[in-house]
Motif scaffolding. Structure first.
Motif, mmCIF file in Angstrom:
data_model
loop_
_atom_site.group_PDB
_atom_site.id
_atom_site.type_symbol
_atom_site.label_atom_id
_atom_site.label_comp_id
_atom_site.label_asym_id
_atom_site.label_seq_id
_atom_site.Cartn_x
_atom_site.Cartn_y
_atom_site.Cartn_z
ATOM 1 N N GLU A 37 0.811 -1.214 0.000
ATOM 2 C CA GLU A 37 0.000 0.000 0.000
ATOM 3 C C GLU A 37 0.845 1.265 0.000
ATOM 4 O OE1 GLU A 37 -3.767 0.486 1.411
ATOM 5 O OE2 GLU A 37 -3.830 -0.924 -0.258
ATOM 6 N N PRO A 111 -1.216 -9.962 -1.502
ATOM 7 C CA PRO A 111 -2.473 -9.286 -1.858
ATOM 8 C C PRO A 111 -2.501 -8.846 -3.307
ATOM 9 C CG PRO A 111 -1.637 -8.474 0.235
ATOM 10 C CD PRO A 111 -0.561 -9.348 -0.349
ATOM 11 N N VAL A 166 -4.028 -17.668 5.105
ATOM 12 C CA VAL A 166 -4.704 -17.024 6.231
ATOM 13 C C VAL A 166 -3.741 -16.840 7.397
ATOM 14 C CG1 VAL A 166 -6.454 -17.363 8.000
ATOM 15 C CG2 VAL A 166 -6.992 -17.807 5.604
ATOM 16 N N LEU A 169 -1.309 -14.031 6.657
ATOM 17 C CA LEU A 169 -1.802 -12.654 6.537
ATOM 18 C C LEU A 169 -2.482 -12.159 7.796
ATOM 19 C CD1 LEU A 169 -3.222 -12.799 2.942
ATOM 20 C CD2 LEU A 169 -1.216 -11.555 3.719
ATOM 21 N N ALA A 170 -3.226 -13.025 8.420
ATOM 22 C CA ALA A 170 -4.017 -12.547 9.548
ATOM 23 C C ALA A 170 -3.477 -13.049 10.871
ATOM 24 C CB ALA A 170 -5.475 -12.988 9.374
ATOM 25 N N VAL A 176 -2.644 -23.342 17.057
ATOM 26 C CA VAL A 176 -3.593 -23.620 15.982
ATOM 27 C C VAL A 176 -2.843 -24.064 14.732
ATOM 28 C CG1 VAL A 176 -5.284 -22.573 14.438
ATOM 29 C CG2 VAL A 176 -5.310 -22.016 16.877
ATOM 30 N N LEU A 180 -2.991 -27.867 12.018
ATOM 31 C CA LEU A 180 -3.530 -27.849 10.661
ATOM 32 C C LEU A 180 -3.153 -29.084 9.847
ATOM 33 C CD1 LEU A 180 -3.021 -24.052 9.896
ATOM 34 C CD2 LEU A 180 -5.190 -25.230 10.322
ATOM 35 N N MET B 114 -6.469 -7.084 2.571
ATOM 36 C CA MET B 114 -5.368 -7.860 3.122
ATOM 37 C C MET B 114 -4.062 -7.083 3.062
ATOM 38 S SD MET B 114 -6.447 -11.624 1.811
ATOM 39 C CE MET B 114 -4.843 -11.636 1.119
ATOM 40 N N SER B 116 -3.865 -3.973 3.442
ATOM 41 C CA SER B 116 -3.941 -2.974 4.504
ATOM 42 C C SER B 116 -3.844 -3.582 5.899
ATOM 43 C CB SER B 116 -5.250 -2.191 4.403
ATOM 44 O OG SER B 116 -5.226 -1.340 3.292
ATOM 45 N N LEU B 117 -4.157 -4.845 5.993
ATOM 46 C CA LEU B 117 -4.113 -5.497 7.307
ATOM 47 C C LEU B 117 -2.762 -5.268 7.956
ATOM 48 C CD1 LEU B 117 -5.890 -8.960 7.208
ATOM 49 C CD2 LEU B 117 -6.470 -6.914 8.492
ATOM 50 N N ARG B 118 -1.722 -5.266 7.136
ATOM 51 C CA ARG B 118 -0.372 -5.088 7.647
ATOM 52 C C ARG B 118 -0.223 -3.804 8.447
ATOM 53 N NH1 ARG B 118 5.028 -5.506 5.006
ATOM 54 N NH2 ARG B 118 6.257 -4.029 6.169
ATOM 55 N N GLN B 124 -6.443 -6.845 12.397
ATOM 56 C CA GLN B 124 -6.009 -8.239 12.350
ATOM 57 C C GLN B 124 -6.635 -9.024 13.504
ATOM 58 O OE1 GLN B 124 -1.603 -9.809 12.190
ATOM 59 N NE2 GLN B 124 -1.869 -8.154 10.722
ATOM 60 N N LEU B 127 -10.419 -9.222 13.222
ATOM 61 C CA LEU B 127 -10.850 -10.251 12.272
ATOM 62 C C LEU B 127 -11.131 -11.560 12.987
ATOM 63 C CD1 LEU B 127 -11.197 -10.876 9.238
ATOM 64 C CD2 LEU B 127 -8.848 -11.687 9.245
ATOM 65 N N TRP B 128 -10.179 -11.947 13.825
ATOM 66 C CA TRP B 128 -10.364 -13.220 14.528
ATOM 67 C C TRP B 128 -11.438 -13.134 15.590
ATOM 68 C CZ3 TRP B 128 -9.163 -17.369 12.351
ATOM 69 C CH2 TRP B 128 -8.026 -17.474 11.558
ATOM 70 N N GLN B 154 -10.440 -23.552 16.153
ATOM 71 C CA GLN B 154 -9.811 -22.469 15.392
ATOM 72 C C GLN B 154 -9.102 -22.995 14.150
ATOM 73 O OE1 GLN B 154 -7.628 -19.194 17.215
ATOM 74 N NE2 GLN B 154 -8.527 -19.738 19.186
ATOM 75 N N THR B 158 -9.753 -21.908 10.362
ATOM 76 C CA THR B 158 -8.680 -21.451 9.475
ATOM 77 C C THR B 158 -8.736 -22.169 8.135
ATOM 78 O OG1 THR B 158 -7.250 -20.980 11.365
ATOM 79 C CG2 THR B 158 -6.187 -21.250 9.221
ATOM 80 N N ILE B 161 -11.875 -20.878 6.144
ATOM 81 C CA ILE B 161 -11.693 -19.529 5.599
ATOM 82 C C ILE B 161 -10.648 -19.524 4.489
ATOM 83 C CG2 ILE B 161 -10.857 -17.217 6.153
ATOM 84 C CD1 ILE B 161 -12.092 -17.519 8.910
#
Lengths: 206, 206, 206, 206
Positions: A37, A111, A166, A169-170, A176, A180, B114, B116-118, B124, B127-128, B154, B158, B161
């Motif tokens: 950005e 992104p 995910v 990024l998040a 967790v 996975l 995403m 911008s999440l940074r 962030q 979101l969760w 969780q 993940t 999503i």
DNA sequence: TACTAACCGAGACGGTACGTCTCGTCTTCCC
DNA sequence: GGGAAGACGAGACGTACCGTCTCGGTTAGTA
């Protein structure tokens, strides 16, 4: 490869290849430092010690420059994962993909990549072919040997990539993240789990 | 003290909720029409017939506004999925999430969001917390009833999503998409993994 | 109903006179501190511990408030200068006017005053009548006694006011300022000057 | 000292002088049409067909732009008045200054400009240096030739500017205005005040 | 050797979005 | 009904960046 390059090339001062490299390098660095950005052409030009018109002479827009910076820079094309079982393949693939998606430059570029994927369907199929193909092929064989449908190969790949994306990024707690692979590998959760193999449940740390 | 905290509430003119709604609606519409990149606060304000300061009074940045606009937490805060088993929960959640991520405004906003999440760590965690929380709680109960670790809730979220995100942005054949819920839900839920089948022992392939 | 004064006066809570005073005082203080340009209604309201609407209830605009603050606050109307010669009158008038125009609140208010003078010709004549009249009358007598045209009275006044205004607004070295009265008093510069009277050149002080 | 300072000049695209002119002209026009208060940078930019950054590249604030616009130092830098005596110089300077201060754009800008002078000390000194300087130098010579102190040059300038400012903004009858130059010029200029001549007793003119 | 076309950095250009500020009005509660 | 708090639409502010365009100067290859 004909003779075109003569009449195209020789007139006037040739472009300085060093500028291309410096610009791409600067773009990669800034991408990691300030993110997609806040990345600006003037910043790239300054860091590369280059004039802005020199950038626009080479790439029609910021987007083009950054894309080349990020993707024309593949030092190692998706290694084929040698595994003896779906379970092992999934664990290995998760490890590799998670590492890949957590590289700072990939996190920064993701992104933008996704936006272009959304807008250019041809890139979508190209991505699946180029990026997923080699690994998916070997996974399909494993699945077939285990009497499972080959279509699951792409589905598993989707799950792995999505989950790593995910997480990258998040954010996401290590506890967790550690669960996975097991969930995707699935099935023999209770059958073979006992022996403390790769499926052992990692202790949550927070 | 004399209970001053009461008088803190009703002081001054209350904010007009209609402005919130109009702005969020305008953001969604513009997102679909011009995309994230060309989405501007002034355009949102104009379409919503609202002053720009009224927007900045509510959301600290364009990102925050769009974040709320596309996930629309206000009117339908991630409906709690009533289910009787993990399997059912996963299938329902997949359906809901896939629908959400395939809405045009979400597809338009996701990559920019995403990126911008940074720069907005608060989003962030939001979101969760806001997005996943309600559903995850009910899933944890189901997992406990099936003797599975609660942390999987969780992790499953993940996977769901991530898979929906990849499918939404990078495409994916319906055949693959259809297999995803099954893979995440796992098979041992009802039959407890009968025997013999695919779970036995992975045969080495190569 | 009975008397009109009831419906005019007694209805509802009467306005708090203290608010008028606090607002005008705050306006004067801020005028001196930050100047006409950066003076804002919100700042006045804050310093006066008053809500902004209370200000707009009393004055239709910032301009009206500030004008009342500055001009409805005349503690001493132009003193008449008793002098025995034009020369003495000019020196005294210069001293008085210079002091007046260098008061911080006058310096701050002058530009606004001049703008309204420019835009309202009726104020122009009023100004000359109210402000200049008393002093000018006594000067005219002195001039007549010295065989000079009475019209010079207003001209001398114009020179004094103008010079003090320029000095007050745009600065000016003390050496220059000190010469002004002598130049306006004019004429008997060498004729009567010798005796070290009031015409003696003041020492610059800085 | 290798002459590097030469190469400093021509670097980059030179500024377009036409933009300076268009902006100053637009400022003057708008000043007359809407007044200082409602004059905005965006309006100037629009009327001049110029981008707003181009204005800020040249003038640090609206005040600086208008300051230059109304005094137009660039094309006619306060014409040096060639005169043979202080008396003549004063009369000419009065005529020039009166004309300047009665231009509609100067009348429109002056009060606002003066209010802003407080916040821009650089303009305060610029006013004296650029505006008064050239004429004052020639006046000083004349004064020296007439055995009068050179410091009077600035004092005379102050009287002229002040009187013209007051006349321009607060009005003043023509009869009064006509007397001003004579009062400032003094009478003793040619006859050294001795006797008879025009310096004796000023005859009322009208 | 001289020409010439394309390069180079610096930086101005029009356009546009940003986020902040102030104005004068409006709306709500509390007295 | 007055008063304080504060939201509201409007719109100017000054900054930043985009992609384009001149500048004056450099650097090949061709003539």
């Amino acid at each position: 490869m004909t003779g075109m390059e003569q009449s195209e090339r020789g007139r006037g001062r040739p472009r300085d290849r060093a500028i291309d490299d410096a610009a791409l390098r600067a773009a990669r660095e800034l991408l990691v430092e300030v993110g997609w950005e806040r990345l600006s052409m003037v910043a790239i030009a300054e860091r590369a010690n280059v004039g802005r018109p020199a950038l626009y002479r080479r790439w029609p827009s910021k987007t083009h420059l950054v894309f080349e910076a990020v993707f024309a820079w593949q030092d190692a094309p998706t290694p084929v994962l040698e595994s003896t079982s779906t379970r092992e393949w999934v664990h290995r693939s998760f490890a590799y993909t998670a590492e890949l998606f957590n590289r700072p430059e990939v996190r920064a570029a993701l992104p933008g990549l996704m936006a272009s994927l959304r807008d250019h369907p041809d890139l979508q199929s190209a991505l699946w072919k180029e990026f997923g193909r080699p690994g998916v092929a070997s996974l399909e064989e494993l699945l077939r040997a285990e009497d499972r449908p080959a279509i699951d190969a792409q589905a598993i790949m989707t799950l792995i990539i999505g989950a790593c994306m995910v997480t990258s990024l998040a954010g996401g707690s290590p506890a967790v993240t550690a669960r996975l692979p097991e969930l995707v590998a699935g099935k023999e959760v209770e059958g073979k789990e006992k022996g403390g193999g790769p499926g052992k449940v990692p202790r949550p740390q927070r």
